[in-house]
Scaffold this active site. Structure first.
Site, PDB file in Angstrom:
ATOM      1  N   LYS A 124       0.817  -1.212   0.000  1.00  0.00           N
ATOM      2  CA  LYS A 124       0.000   0.000   0.000  1.00  0.00           C
ATOM      3  C   LYS A 124       0.851   1.261   0.000  1.00  0.00           C
ATOM      4  O   LYS A 124       0.507   2.247  -0.635  1.00  0.00           O
ATOM      5  CB  LYS A 124      -0.928   0.020   1.222  1.00  0.00           C
ATOM      6  CG  LYS A 124      -2.163  -0.849   1.042  1.00  0.00           C
ATOM      7  CD  LYS A 124      -3.265  -0.448   2.013  1.00  0.00           C
ATOM      8  CE  LYS A 124      -4.524  -1.249   1.762  1.00  0.00           C
ATOM      9  NZ  LYS A 124      -5.546  -1.046   2.773  1.00  0.00           N
ATOM     10  N   LYS A 159      -4.456  -9.068  -6.468  1.00  0.00           N
ATOM     11  CA  LYS A 159      -5.761  -9.440  -5.891  1.00  0.00           C
ATOM     12  C   LYS A 159      -6.832  -8.426  -6.314  1.00  0.00           C
ATOM     13  O   LYS A 159      -6.526  -7.258  -6.554  1.00  0.00           O
ATOM     14  CB  LYS A 159      -5.663  -9.572  -4.367  1.00  0.00           C
ATOM     15  CG  LYS A 159      -5.751  -8.298  -3.628  1.00  0.00           C
ATOM     16  CD  LYS A 159      -6.030  -8.471  -2.137  1.00  0.00           C
ATOM     17  CE  LYS A 159      -6.159  -7.063  -1.595  1.00  0.00           C
ATOM     18  NZ  LYS A 159      -6.938  -6.758  -0.517  1.00  0.00           N
ATOM     19  N   LYS A 216     -10.820  -3.328  -3.574  1.00  0.00           N
ATOM     20  CA  LYS A 216     -11.770  -2.221  -3.607  1.00  0.00           C
ATOM     21  C   LYS A 216     -11.067  -0.876  -3.703  1.00  0.00           C
ATOM     22  O   LYS A 216     -11.701   0.133  -3.946  1.00  0.00           O
ATOM     23  CB  LYS A 216     -12.726  -2.279  -2.413  1.00  0.00           C
ATOM     24  CG  LYS A 216     -12.105  -2.248  -1.015  1.00  0.00           C
ATOM     25  CD  LYS A 216     -13.208  -2.217   0.049  1.00  0.00           C
ATOM     26  CE  LYS A 216     -12.947  -3.046   1.280  1.00  0.00           C
ATOM     27  NZ  LYS A 216     -11.954  -2.514   2.214  1.00  0.00           N
TER      28      LYS A 216
HETATM   29  P1  TYM Z   1     -10.491  -5.205   4.066  1.00  0.00           P
HETATM   30  O1  TYM Z   1     -11.517  -4.171   4.365  1.00  0.00           O
HETATM   31  O2  TYM Z   1      -9.371  -4.842   3.146  1.00  0.00           O
HETATM   32  O3  TYM Z   1     -11.167  -6.502   3.460  1.00  0.00           O
HETATM   33  C1  TYM Z   1     -12.272  -7.100   4.077  1.00  0.00           C
HETATM   34  C2  TYM Z   1     -12.210  -8.600   3.982  1.00  0.00           C
HETATM   35  O4  TYM Z   1     -12.252  -9.024   2.610  1.00  0.00           O
HETATM   36  C3  TYM Z   1     -11.153  -9.897   2.363  1.00  0.00           C
HETATM   37  N1  TYM Z   1     -10.721  -9.689   0.967  1.00  0.00           N
HETATM   38  C4  TYM Z   1     -10.629 -10.659   0.056  1.00  0.00           C
HETATM   39  N2  TYM Z   1     -10.890 -11.985   0.098  1.00  0.00           N
HETATM   40  C5  TYM Z   1     -10.701 -12.695  -1.031  1.00  0.00           C
HETATM   41  N3  TYM Z   1     -10.273 -12.130  -2.203  1.00  0.00           N
HETATM   42  C6  TYM Z   1     -10.008 -10.818  -2.293  1.00  0.00           C
HETATM   43  N4  TYM Z   1      -9.593 -10.296  -3.451  1.00  0.00           N
HETATM   44  C7  TYM Z   1     -10.184 -10.015  -1.134  1.00  0.00           C
HETATM   45  N5  TYM Z   1     -10.026  -8.694  -0.885  1.00  0.00           N
HETATM   46  C8  TYM Z   1     -10.355  -8.511   0.413  1.00  0.00           C
HETATM   47  C9  TYM Z   1     -10.086  -9.472   3.358  1.00  0.00           C
HETATM   48  O5  TYM Z   1      -9.133 -10.488   3.564  1.00  0.00           O
HETATM   49  C10 TYM Z   1     -10.931  -9.188   4.576  1.00  0.00           C
HETATM   50  O6  TYM Z   1     -11.229 -10.382   5.274  1.00  0.00           O
HETATM   51  N6  TYM Z   1      -7.772  -4.955   8.218  1.00  0.00           N
HETATM   52  C11 TYM Z   1      -8.927  -5.561   7.625  1.00  0.00           C
HETATM   53  C12 TYM Z   1     -10.204  -5.237   8.364  1.00  0.00           C
HETATM   54  C13 TYM Z   1     -10.137  -5.497   9.827  1.00  0.00           C
HETATM   55  C14 TYM Z   1     -10.299  -6.754  10.461  1.00  0.00           C
HETATM   56  C15 TYM Z   1     -10.185  -6.482  11.866  1.00  0.00           C
HETATM   57  C16 TYM Z   1     -10.548  -8.040   9.995  1.00  0.00           C
HETATM   58  C17 TYM Z   1      -9.921  -4.558  10.801  1.00  0.00           C
HETATM   59  N7  TYM Z   1      -9.960  -5.157  12.011  1.00  0.00           N
HETATM   60  C18 TYM Z   1     -10.290  -7.504  12.771  1.00  0.00           C
HETATM   61  C19 TYM Z   1     -10.640  -9.065  10.935  1.00  0.00           C
HETATM   62  C20 TYM Z   1     -10.512  -8.799  12.306  1.00  0.00           C
HETATM   63  C21 TYM Z   1      -9.059  -5.044   6.209  1.00  0.00           C
HETATM   64  O7  TYM Z   1      -8.525  -4.019   5.867  1.00  0.00           O
HETATM   65  O8  TYM Z   1      -9.900  -5.786   5.423  1.00  0.00           O
END
Ligand code: TYM
Length: 335
Positions: free
Chosen positions: A121, A203, A206
């Site tokens: 990032k 990947k 968003k």
């Molecule tokens: P975030 O918001 O980037 O993504 C949310 C969830 O979607 C999954 N994900 C994917 N899975 C499969 N293929 C993809 N291309 C893909 N893109 C995203 C991510 O792995 C995630 O599960 N830091 C985290 C959010 C967070 C969190 C937490 C998660 C904050 N605190 C505590 C679990 C527990 C994040 O930025 O996810």
């Protein structure tokens, strides 16, 4: 029978999504679809992690709107607010307070330097991005550790952060006694890393500048169809699942299988000799059907419903979080 259910329900699940960018089928497949299945078995807590989103600059009005949007997405996907706790992270200050404490006790600079997501990032701007972006895995550890979480269902890209939360919890426990439960990541076998439609080495994201890389959950059916038809394919013409030699097609097969409720080997058999054109057309139909059903539910949820659900969630989550935080404050000597 009742006893069995009670026993099953003892384990705690925590997960969350940042209200940044347009949530896509990668987020749905990797994370939300797992959550929906876990609700009957476990105590589930799902957060809209807005303080994670501001690690990168957000437009305030858009952020406000996206918090509502992400909550509706959880609900439309099948998260049941009667069964699971749904809440907005910033409404519970215990998250940022525990993150600060863990910054001081548990998290090491060397850990954060290893985080691959930060490297991706921040890219070439490592010296000028916000400290928040660098420190974000510690806030994530706080999210998880506040609730005695057993399991954290996430996509593949978040596994390293959950592992860091484990290390932080262990270090803190070594110093102060067994206060934090050691959480485990749960990553699905297929679909843990849905790839970009334009580049199967990246990947689906968003936050990608080119939104043709992803099918957003709120894309119009027409746009979704166009994106599928434009998705890159590999050389050759056979429909095969082969991650090394046909990564783009393998990704499309995974999406087809999961959203269309099919098995990959069966799809490969059915499309033998049919070429990419027909396969993509059918995949577009599967995606359109999925989005149509999803959006129908989404459109039936009002902003007022969301506000009420978030307020109920806040009350329930806060009771749990404040208990853990007050134990931690005592242990470190500030109370
Ligand atoms: P975030 O918001 O980037 O993504 C949310 C969830 O979607 C999954 N994900 C994917 N899975 C499969 N293929 C993809 N291309 C893909 N893109 C995203 C991510 O792995 C995630 O599960 N830091 C985290 C959010 C967070 C969190 C937490 C998660 C904050 N605190 C505590 C679990 C527990 C994040 O930025 O996810």
């Amino acid at each position: 029978m009742r006893r069995e259910n009670k026993e099953k329900k003892e384990q705690i699940i925590f997960s969350g999504i940042q209200p940044s960018g347009n949530l896509n089928i990668g987020n749905y497949i990797g994370a939300i679809s797992q959550w929906v299945k876990m609700q009957d078995k476990y105590h589930c807590i799902f957060s809209i992690v807005d303080y994670h989103a501001i690690t990168i600059k957000q437009d305030p009005n858009l952020l406000r709107q996206r918090i509502i949007e992400v909550t509706k997405i959880y609900l439309a996907a099948g998260i049941d607010s009667q069964q699971s706790i749904i809440f907005q992270q910033s409404t519970i200050p215990a998250h940022t307070e525990l993150a600060w404490i863990l910054n001081c006790y548990g998290a090491h600079i060397a850990d954060l330097n290893k985080m691959t997501q930060f490297k991706t990032k921040a890219g070439e701007h490592q010296e000028t991005v916000s400290v928040g972006l660098y420190d974000y895995p510690v806030l994530m550890a706080a999210d998880i550790l506040l609730y005695n979480t057993d399991l954290v269902p996430v996509g593949e890209d978040q596994k390293q952060h959950v592992e860091l939360a484990r290390d932080i919890a262990r270090r803190f426990n070594n110093e102060f006694g067994e206060i934090f439960k050691i959480p485990q990541p749960v990553v699905r076998k297929d679909g843990a890393r849905i790839m970009s439609l334009l580049d199967p080495t990246k990947k689906m994201s968003k936050s990608d500048d080119n939104q043709n890389n992803a099918i957003a959950l709120l894309d119009s059916l027409e746009l979704a169809q166009k994106k599928i038809m434009k998705a890159v394919t590999d050389s050759g013409s056979e429909i095969e699942y082969d991650l090394e030699n046909k990564p783009a097609l393998s990704n499309l097969l995974t999406i087809y299988a999961i959203l269309g409720n099919r098995e990959i080997p069966r799809l490969v058999k059915d499309y033998r000799g049919q070429g990419y054109g027909k396969f993509k057309k059918d995949l577009a139909k599967v995606v359109e059907k999925f989005l149509h059903n999803f959006q129908e539910k989404y459109n039936n949820i009002s902003d007022n419903d969301v506000r009420q659900i978030l307020e109920e969630g806040r009350i329930k989550a806060e009771a749990l979080a404040s208990q853990k935080l007050s134990e931690v404050r005592k242990l470190i000597g500030v109370r």
